[in-house]
Enzyme design. Structure first.
Site, PDB file in Angstrom:
ATOM      1  N   ARG A  47       0.962  -1.296   0.043  1.00  0.00           N
ATOM      2  CA  ARG A  47      -0.055   0.042  -0.023  1.00  0.00           C
ATOM      3  C   ARG A  47       0.948   1.344   0.012  1.00  0.00           C
ATOM      4  NH1 ARG A  47      -5.228  -1.514   3.758  1.00  0.00           N
ATOM      5  NH2 ARG A  47      -5.869  -3.455   2.599  1.00  0.00           N
ATOM      6  N   ASP A 156     -15.394   9.129   9.333  1.00  0.00           N
ATOM      7  CA  ASP A 156     -14.342   8.357   8.902  1.00  0.00           C
ATOM      8  C   ASP A 156     -13.187   9.106   8.616  1.00  0.00           C
ATOM      9  OD1 ASP A 156     -14.580   5.247   7.397  1.00  0.00           O
ATOM     10  OD2 ASP A 156     -12.717   6.222   6.771  1.00  0.00           O
TER      11      ASP A 156
END
Length: 289
Positions: A47, A156
């Site tokens: 990632r 979030d």
């Protein structure tokens, strides 16, 4: 720059050193309370390689130096987002929504019909499937819900998933959990940038407000919540961070409020006095807590 991090020099696609992984872990824990097991190194490497490419940095060591530079604070949200997994679907863990309909929401909707205030929080709302599942449940139970003082907050740490949630458009690959009647009643077929999918109705979107929030940081919300969904989030945190989070949830919940966790999550012994178990990964604020 720590010499242990900077030697040997790595190129994009090379191996990630233990020193770099340890540095990433420290930053993730400091900034967002995340805990990265050594077994996650391959995932972290994959990632963060994407971030190196975006930033045109040649090595993981350079990335650590870049992130730790106070002038590059804007990269931190991208780092945290890269290390968390935003996987969700509509009506995930259906037993929770069954509990909402049978036990949790009826008294709250009665209160709302009498002019009372009801607030629901999805902490870690990802792409918005959870919040829109809540909104569908509310509208199906009370078609006049938009005229009541009832609102859902979705938060979030990832701006990208919040943008998806606000737009309410879901490609056909993101519709898992929805049945034909849901699509018929609450969505419209659309195409976005050449991709076929469905958009949540204005009624669903009007019930929900989305905000960026790091659970590890300050919470700007005013007033109490009646229900908090925080599912498949605390698995990223160590036990001490979880305990502090449960204490904060307890502080912001109403006296008879509900907390729902993910299927693999449990309230640990250190926070047992704060909540009483009330079904599978469903908890109520303990009396006198």
């Amino acid at each position: 720059m720590n010499a242990a991090l900077h030697q040997p020099r790595r190129v994009v696609g090379g191996e990630m050193s233990d020193a770099v992984f340890a540095a990433v872990s420290r930053i993730a824990h400091r900034e967002a309370g995340l805990v990265l097991a050594q077994s996650k190194m391959a995932m972290v490497k994959s990632r963060l390689t994407r971030r190196l490419r975006v930033l045109k940095l040649p090595s993981f060591e350079d990335y650590i130096e870049f992130v730790e530079n106070p002038g590059n604070a804007g990269e931190m949200p991208f780092l945290v987002s890269a290390l968390t997994t935003n996987v969700s679907h509509f009506f995930r863990e259906k037993h929770h929504f069954d509990r909402l309909k049978s036990e949790v929401l009826p008294p709250l909707l009665k209160k709302a019909a009498a002019g009372g205030r009801v607030r629901i929080w999805s902490a870690g709302c990802s792409n918005g499937q959870e919040t829109y599942s809540m909104a569908m449940t509310l509208l199906e139970m009370d078609p006049n819900i938009l005229s009541r003082d009832v609102r859902i907050l979705g938060t979030d740490i990832d701006n990208d998933v919040l943008q998806t949630a606000r737009e309410g458009f879901y490609a056909n690959t993101m519709l898992s959990g929805l049945e034909d009647n849901h699509l018929r009643d609450w969505f419209s077929a659309e195409s976005l940038e050449g991709e076929e999918g469905y958009r949540a109705s204005q009624k669903l979107r009007d019930l929900v407000t989305y905000r960026k929030l790091n659970l590890h940081g300050d919470w700007p919300m005013n007033g109490c919540f009646d229900i908090i969904f925080c599912r498949n989030v605390v698995i990223y945190f160590d036990e001490d961070t979880q305990t502090r989070l449960y204490q904060r949830f307890q502080n912001i919940l109403s006296d008879d409020g509900w907390l729902f966790l993910g299927h693999s999550e449990r309230i640990g012994e250190a926070a047992n006095s704060l909540f009483t178990s009330s079904g599978v990964t469903a908890y109520r604020v303990a009396k006198g807590a």
